[in-house]
Write a protein that holds these residues in place. Structure first.
Motif, PDB file in Angstrom:
ATOM      1  N   GLU A  98      42.435  34.468-110.484  1.00 23.81           N
ATOM      2  CA  GLU A  98      42.412  36.251-110.658  1.00 23.81           C
ATOM      3  C   GLU A  98      43.863  36.506-111.629  1.00 23.81           C
ATOM      4  OE1 GLU A  98      41.991  37.415-106.776  1.00 23.81           O
ATOM      5  OE2 GLU A  98      40.055  36.833-106.640  1.00 23.81           O
ATOM      6  N   ALA A  99      44.800  35.879-111.002  1.00 26.37           N
ATOM      7  CA  ALA A  99      46.186  36.250-111.766  1.00 26.37           C
ATOM      8  C   ALA A  99      45.930  36.047-113.602  1.00 26.37           C
ATOM      9  CB  ALA A  99      47.381  35.628-111.219  1.00 26.37           C
ATOM     10  N   GLN A 100      45.487  34.777-113.586  1.00 28.50           N
ATOM     11  CA  GLN A 100      45.207  34.331-115.206  1.00 28.50           C
ATOM     12  C   GLN A 100      44.228  35.180-115.517  1.00 28.50           C
ATOM     13  OE1 GLN A 100      43.620  30.482-115.255  1.00 28.50           O
ATOM     14  NE2 GLN A 100      44.325  30.196-117.508  1.00 28.50           N
ATOM     15  N   ALA A 101      43.209  35.549-115.201  1.00 26.93           N
ATOM     16  CA  ALA A 101      42.235  36.660-115.841  1.00 26.93           C
ATOM     17  C   ALA A 101      42.841  37.900-116.042  1.00 26.93           C
ATOM     18  CB  ALA A 101      40.861  36.596-114.819  1.00 26.93           C
ATOM     19  N   ALA A 102      43.616  38.626-115.009  1.00 29.17           N
ATOM     20  CA  ALA A 102      44.289  39.621-115.123  1.00 29.17           C
ATOM     21  C   ALA A 102      45.324  39.593-116.533  1.00 29.17           C
ATOM     22  CB  ALA A 102      45.048  40.152-113.819  1.00 29.17           C
ATOM     23  N   GLN A 103      45.963  38.314-116.585  1.00 30.67           N
ATOM     24  CA  GLN A 103      46.969  38.285-117.617  1.00 30.67           C
ATOM     25  C   GLN A 103      46.092  38.287-118.966  1.00 30.67           C
ATOM     26  OE1 GLN A 103      49.261  34.736-117.412  1.00 30.67           O
ATOM     27  NE2 GLN A 103      50.781  35.436-119.032  1.00 30.67           N
ATOM     28  N   ALA A 104      44.994  37.520-118.871  1.00 23.58           N
ATOM     29  CA  ALA A 104      44.338  37.310-120.295  1.00 23.58           C
ATOM     30  C   ALA A 104      43.735  38.888-120.595  1.00 23.58           C
ATOM     31  CB  ALA A 104      43.107  36.405-120.087  1.00 23.58           C
ATOM     32  N   LYS A 105      43.180  39.648-119.538  1.00 24.28           N
ATOM     33  CA  LYS A 105      42.769  41.044-119.878  1.00 24.28           C
ATOM     34  C   LYS A 105      43.857  41.673-120.358  1.00 24.28           C
ATOM     35  CE  LYS A 105      39.969  44.568-118.784  1.00 24.28           C
ATOM     36  NZ  LYS A 105      40.362  45.483-120.011  1.00 24.28           N
ATOM     37  N   SER A 106      45.343  41.705-119.875  1.00 28.23           N
ATOM     38  CA  SER A 106      46.291  42.449-120.294  1.00 28.23           C
ATOM     39  C   SER A 106      46.647  42.190-121.859  1.00 28.23           C
ATOM     40  CB  SER A 106      47.441  42.069-119.393  1.00 28.23           C
ATOM     41  OG  SER A 106      48.704  42.711-119.789  1.00 28.23           O
ATOM     42  N   VAL A 107      46.752  40.761-122.127  1.00 28.66           N
ATOM     43  CA  VAL A 107      46.822  40.258-123.471  1.00 28.66           C
ATOM     44  C   VAL A 107      45.910  41.081-124.403  1.00 28.66           C
ATOM     45  CG1 VAL A 107      46.972  38.265-124.962  1.00 28.66           C
ATOM     46  CG2 VAL A 107      48.323  38.358-122.904  1.00 28.66           C
ATOM     47  N   GLN A 108      44.431  40.740-123.924  1.00 30.94           N
ATOM     48  CA  GLN A 108      43.518  41.443-124.936  1.00 30.94           C
ATOM     49  C   GLN A 108      43.744  42.831-124.979  1.00 30.94           C
ATOM     50  OE1 GLN A 108      39.560  41.072-122.871  1.00 30.94           O
ATOM     51  NE2 GLN A 108      38.653  40.739-124.995  1.00 30.94           N
ATOM     52  N   ASP A 109      44.049  43.437-124.096  1.00 32.63           N
ATOM     53  CA  ASP A 109      44.290  45.039-124.242  1.00 32.63           C
ATOM     54  C   ASP A 109      45.420  45.316-125.082  1.00 32.63           C
ATOM     55  OD1 ASP A 109      42.211  45.481-122.428  1.00 32.63           O
ATOM     56  OD2 ASP A 109      43.638  45.925-120.805  1.00 32.63           O
ATOM     57  N   MET A 110      46.464  44.382-124.969  1.00 28.09           N
ATOM     58  CA  MET A 110      47.566  44.638-125.976  1.00 28.09           C
ATOM     59  C   MET A 110      47.249  44.562-127.290  1.00 28.09           C
ATOM     60  SD  MET A 110      51.143  43.645-123.894  1.00 28.09           S
ATOM     61  CE  MET A 110      50.892  41.792-124.301  1.00 28.09           C
ATOM     62  N   GLN A 111      46.480  43.269-127.345  1.00 31.86           N
ATOM     63  CA  GLN A 111      45.926  43.189-128.961  1.00 31.86           C
ATOM     64  C   GLN A 111      45.064  44.101-129.580  1.00 31.86           C
ATOM     65  OE1 GLN A 111      44.354  39.204-128.396  1.00 31.86           O
ATOM     66  NE2 GLN A 111      46.186  38.077-128.766  1.00 31.86           N
ATOM     67  N   ALA A 112      44.170  44.564-128.615  1.00 31.95           N
ATOM     68  CA  ALA A 112      43.159  45.993-128.966  1.00 31.95           C
ATOM     69  C   ALA A 112      44.001  47.100-129.426  1.00 31.95           C
ATOM     70  CB  ALA A 112      42.076  46.030-128.056  1.00 31.95           C
ATOM     71  N   ALA A 113      44.956  47.328-128.549  1.00 28.04           N
ATOM     72  CA  ALA A 113      45.922  48.462-129.004  1.00 28.04           C
ATOM     73  C   ALA A 113      46.970  48.361-130.218  1.00 28.04           C
ATOM     74  CB  ALA A 113      46.903  48.547-127.625  1.00 28.04           C
TER      75      ALA A 113
END
Length: 122
Positions: A98-113
């Protein structure tokens, strides 16, 4: 041998109006693969428990066909401890996933931003 054109035709379907559409790809894991993997996991778990608890609890001198009372209680405790430890490991791995998935989502959101901010400055 499958030609590229044949492969493309297999993925296209006609809709109600006669227009070609791409075939819908199934989402999620294949249920047969998931069931097979689960059965293999349970078989492996049973084999590990059997070998570990038998070597720890069963007497090397087999006088009877049945287990003695001490061997049965030892085996019961051994299986209980093994299952408890496997459950704790499962909880820890679930939290890590779950922590890894949250981190991957955070990275993806930063890349999209960042991609959105970069497109606005051009």
């Amino acid at each position: 041998i499958v030609k590229a054109g044949q492969d493309d035709r297999q993925k296209e379907i006609m809709n109600f109006f006669g227009q070609k559409e791409a075939a819908a790809q199934p989402t999620g894991p294949d249920p047969l693969f998931a069931a097979t993997a689960e059965m293999e996991m349970y078989a492996d778990l049973f084999q590990r428990i059997s070998s570990t608890c038998f070597s720890k609890c069963a007497s090397r001198r087999h006088r009877d066909g049945d287990l003695a009372l001490g061997e049965m209680s030892c085996t019961d405790r051994c299986v209980g401890k093994y299952m408890e430890s496997m459950e704790k490991v499962g909880v820890i791995l679930q939290k890590a996933n779950e922590a890894q998935a949250a981190q991957a989502k955070s990275v993806q959101d930063m890349q999209a931003a960042w991609a959105g901010a970069g497109a606005g400055t051009r």
